[in-house]
Scaffold this motif. Sequence first.
Motif, PDB file in Angstrom:
ATOM      1  N   LYS A 111       0.827  -1.205   0.000  1.00 22.00           N
ATOM      2  CA  LYS A 111       0.000   0.000   0.000  1.00 22.00           C
ATOM      3  C   LYS A 111       0.862   1.255   0.000  1.00 22.00           C
ATOM      4  O   LYS A 111       0.524   2.249  -0.639  1.00 22.00           O
ATOM      5  N   ALA A 112       1.974   1.218   0.713  1.00 27.70           N
ATOM      6  CA  ALA A 112       2.889   2.364   0.738  1.00 27.70           C
ATOM      7  C   ALA A 112       3.478   2.596  -0.652  1.00 27.70           C
ATOM      8  O   ALA A 112       3.528   3.731  -1.137  1.00 27.70           O
ATOM      9  N   ARG A 113       3.912   1.533  -1.294  1.00 28.12           N
ATOM     10  CA  ARG A 113       4.479   1.655  -2.649  1.00 28.12           C
ATOM     11  C   ARG A 113       3.424   2.131  -3.649  1.00 28.12           C
ATOM     12  O   ARG A 113       3.693   2.941  -4.524  1.00 28.12           O
ATOM     13  N   ALA A 114       2.208   1.631  -3.506  1.00 26.21           N
ATOM     14  CA  ALA A 114       1.125   2.035  -4.393  1.00 26.21           C
ATOM     15  C   ALA A 114       0.799   3.525  -4.220  1.00 26.21           C
ATOM     16  O   ALA A 114       0.550   4.234  -5.201  1.00 26.21           O
ATOM     17  N   ALA A 115       0.816   3.997  -2.982  1.00 23.46           N
ATOM     18  CA  ALA A 115       0.554   5.415  -2.719  1.00 23.46           C
ATOM     19  C   ALA A 115       1.649   6.283  -3.321  1.00 23.46           C
ATOM     20  O   ALA A 115       1.371   7.328  -3.917  1.00 23.46           O
ATOM     21  N   MET A 116       2.921   5.852  -3.184  1.00 23.91           N
ATOM     22  CA  MET A 116       4.027   6.599  -3.762  1.00 23.91           C
ATOM     23  C   MET A 116       3.881   6.652  -5.279  1.00 23.91           C
ATOM     24  O   MET A 116       4.005   7.719  -5.891  1.00 23.91           O
ATOM     25  N   LYS A 117       3.602   5.517  -5.889  1.00 19.78           N
ATOM     26  CA  LYS A 117       3.482   5.443  -7.343  1.00 19.78           C
ATOM     27  C   LYS A 117       2.311   6.282  -7.846  1.00 19.78           C
ATOM     28  O   LYS A 117       2.424   7.002  -8.847  1.00 19.78           O
ATOM     29  N   ALA A 118       1.195   6.249  -7.165  1.00 15.95           N
ATOM     30  CA  ALA A 118       0.015   7.001  -7.593  1.00 15.95           C
ATOM     31  C   ALA A 118       0.265   8.508  -7.531  1.00 15.95           C
ATOM     32  O   ALA A 118      -0.068   9.243  -8.475  1.00 15.95           O
ATOM     33  N   ASP A 119       0.861   8.983  -6.448  1.00 14.16           N
ATOM     34  CA  ASP A 119       1.130  10.411  -6.307  1.00 14.16           C
ATOM     35  C   ASP A 119       2.189  10.862  -7.318  1.00 14.16           C
ATOM     36  O   ASP A 119       2.062  11.909  -7.951  1.00 14.16           O
ATOM     37  N   TYR A 120       3.237  10.051  -7.474  1.00 12.24           N
ATOM     38  CA  TYR A 120       4.291  10.339  -8.447  1.00 12.24           C
ATOM     39  C   TYR A 120       3.688  10.426  -9.853  1.00 12.24           C
ATOM     40  O   TYR A 120       3.941  11.381 -10.591  1.00 12.24           O
ATOM     41  N   ASP A 121       2.888   9.434 -10.236  1.00 14.22           N
ATOM     42  CA  ASP A 121       2.281   9.415 -11.566  1.00 14.22           C
ATOM     43  C   ASP A 121       1.383  10.621 -11.795  1.00 14.22           C
ATOM     44  O   ASP A 121       1.394  11.221 -12.877  1.00 14.22           O
ATOM     45  N   GLU A 122       0.605  10.996 -10.791  1.00 11.57           N
ATOM     46  CA  GLU A 122      -0.289  12.146 -10.926  1.00 11.57           C
ATOM     47  C   GLU A 122       0.513  13.424 -11.164  1.00 11.57           C
ATOM     48  O   GLU A 122       0.208  14.205 -12.073  1.00 11.57           O
TER      49      GLU A 122
END
Length: 77
Positions: free
Chosen positions: A25-36
């Motif tokens: 979940k931490a990695r997914a949150a990082m990836k989602a914010d980075y991608d946005e």
Amino acid sequence: MKVYVLTHCAAEENYTPAVFLDEAKARAAMKADYDENLNNAESVGAVFDTDFDDNFASITYTDDTYDVYQLFEVEAE
């Protein structure tokens, strides 16, 4: 117990930590914010450089501002 601390720092000197109990979940949150942030900046041609790996990500913009993300694994009792 392990916790995962995701930090995000932007050039405006704001610093935002988030704590997760699940690494995925931490990695997914990082990836989602980075991608946005990356998608928004690329749409106006404002990206100078990028970097992304398991525990670190950064976007450097053409105006010398940036977004930096770091993921830390911490042992908590």
